[in-house]
Design a protein around this motif. Structure first.
Motif, PDB file in Angstrom:
ATOM      1  N   MET A 269       0.862  -1.178   0.000  1.00  0.00           N
ATOM      2  CA  MET A 269       0.000   0.000   0.000  1.00  0.00           C
ATOM      3  C   MET A 269       0.898   1.227   0.000  1.00  0.00           C
ATOM      4  O   MET A 269       1.838   1.313   0.802  1.00  0.00           O
ATOM      5  CB  MET A 269      -0.920   0.028   1.226  1.00  0.00           C
ATOM      6  N   LYS A 270       0.620   2.168  -0.868  1.00  0.00           N
ATOM      7  CA  LYS A 270       1.461   3.355  -0.967  1.00  0.00           C
ATOM      8  C   LYS A 270       1.164   4.360   0.140  1.00  0.00           C
ATOM      9  O   LYS A 270       0.026   4.496   0.592  1.00  0.00           O
ATOM     10  CB  LYS A 270       1.270   4.035  -2.323  1.00  0.00           C
ATOM     11  N   ASP A 271       2.206   5.056   0.572  1.00  0.00           N
ATOM     12  CA  ASP A 271       2.086   6.212   1.473  1.00  0.00           C
ATOM     13  C   ASP A 271       1.250   5.908   2.715  1.00  0.00           C
ATOM     14  O   ASP A 271       0.294   6.632   3.034  1.00  0.00           O
ATOM     15  CB  ASP A 271       1.485   7.408   0.716  1.00  0.00           C
ATOM     16  N   LEU A 272       1.595   4.882   3.439  1.00  0.00           N
ATOM     17  CA  LEU A 272       0.863   4.508   4.648  1.00  0.00           C
ATOM     18  C   LEU A 272       1.128   5.485   5.796  1.00  0.00           C
ATOM     19  O   LEU A 272       2.215   6.019   5.933  1.00  0.00           O
ATOM     20  CB  LEU A 272       1.255   3.099   5.098  1.00  0.00           C
ATOM     21  N   THR A 273       0.089   5.662   6.609  1.00  0.00           N
ATOM     22  CA  THR A 273       0.208   6.425   7.850  1.00  0.00           C
ATOM     23  C   THR A 273      -0.307   5.563   8.991  1.00  0.00           C
ATOM     24  O   THR A 273      -0.967   4.540   8.762  1.00  0.00           O
ATOM     25  CB  THR A 273      -0.610   7.723   7.777  1.00  0.00           C
ATOM     26  N   VAL A 274      -0.014   5.980  10.226  1.00  0.00           N
ATOM     27  CA  VAL A 274      -0.497   5.238  11.394  1.00  0.00           C
ATOM     28  C   VAL A 274      -2.016   5.152  11.364  1.00  0.00           C
ATOM     29  O   VAL A 274      -2.604   4.092  11.620  1.00  0.00           O
ATOM     30  CB  VAL A 274      -0.015   5.902  12.696  1.00  0.00           C
TER      31      VAL A 274
END
Length: 242
Positions: free
Chosen positions: A152-157
């Motif tokens: 998955m691209k550009d993951l955040t918490v």
């Protein structure tokens, strides 16, 4: 000759052939109960046959002998299809019909999460359920634990928490014998030079005993995620940066 220029009986026959092929394909794909499918198919074929015969009778009155023979041939063809379908259905023994009915009921139970899946079915079901979320997804079953790996691209918490909640609800609400699960999320990283690369961004460990107790409608994604063991990459942002 364009399709619109075809004789009317030819266009009707074409539509019927498409209908027959489509019906058989749909019946195979969704594994429709064979006795029910045969009944519906036979009734539809007979209805279409009557329509073709009526249309061809009008056609015969207005056209040449050659066209008359073609019109009759189209009616015979459709009639043969209908009779063949009924004849095929009647060759099954009671034991075969019972086995087909039981197989259909088992398939329905598995699809609705009311029956256990085999190991191979379990892996395939998890992959199908999650392939819309993860790119390059891989699913394996190791020591009674499902391992899912995907990108998955550009993951955040925040996004990881949302995915953890969504995936858990999907898998443990729809698969009766879903075991413990580990989800490895790979995402993109930028180094200090601005170069992008892929690497492990988060690892979600879901215990079956916990997941089946959760009321997903009453908890938000952060609350659900807090019930699982999640490792985040130290550089992962908490939310999307503006």
């Amino acid at each position: 000759m364009k399709f619109k220029q075809w004789p009317k009986f030819a266009r009707v026959l074409f539509y019927i052939v498409v209908l027959v092929i489509s019906a058989r394909l749909i019946g195979t794909v969704i594994k429709l109960n064979p006795p029910v499918f045969v009944l519906l198919f036979t009734l539809t074929s007979i209805f279409c046959l009557i329509g073709v015969i009526k249309g061809n009778l009008r056609f015969i009155k207005l056209n040449t002998r050659k066209h008359t023979l073609i019109a009759l041939a189209s009616s015979v063809l459709l009639g043969s299809i209908s009779i063949g379908t009924m004849a095929t259905s009647n060759t099954r023994t009671p034991e075969e019909r019972q086995a087909l009915a039981e197989a259909w009921e088992l398939t329905k139970a598995k699809n609705s999460g009311q029956a256990d899946l085999t190991d191979d079915e379990l892996v395939e079901r998890v992959k199908n359920d999650l392939k819309w979320k993860l790119d390059e997804i891989e699913v394996t079953l190791e020591k009674n634990e499902i391992i899912v790996t995907g990108k998955m691209k550009d993951l955040t918490v925040k996004q990881v928490q949302m995915e953890a909640s969504s995936i858990a609800e999907k898998l443990y609400s729809g698969i009766k014998n879903m075991p413990n699960c580990v989800i490895v999320l790979n995402s993109t990283f930028l180094d200090k030079y601005g170069n992008q690369s892929w690497g492990e961004a988060a690892r979600i460990t879901i215990e079956r005993e916990t997941a089946v107790k959760i009321n997903y409608d009453k908890l938000n994604s952060e609350q659900v995620a807090s019930l699982f063991t999640i490792w985040y990459h130290p550089t992962m942002p908490k939310s999307v940066l503006n």
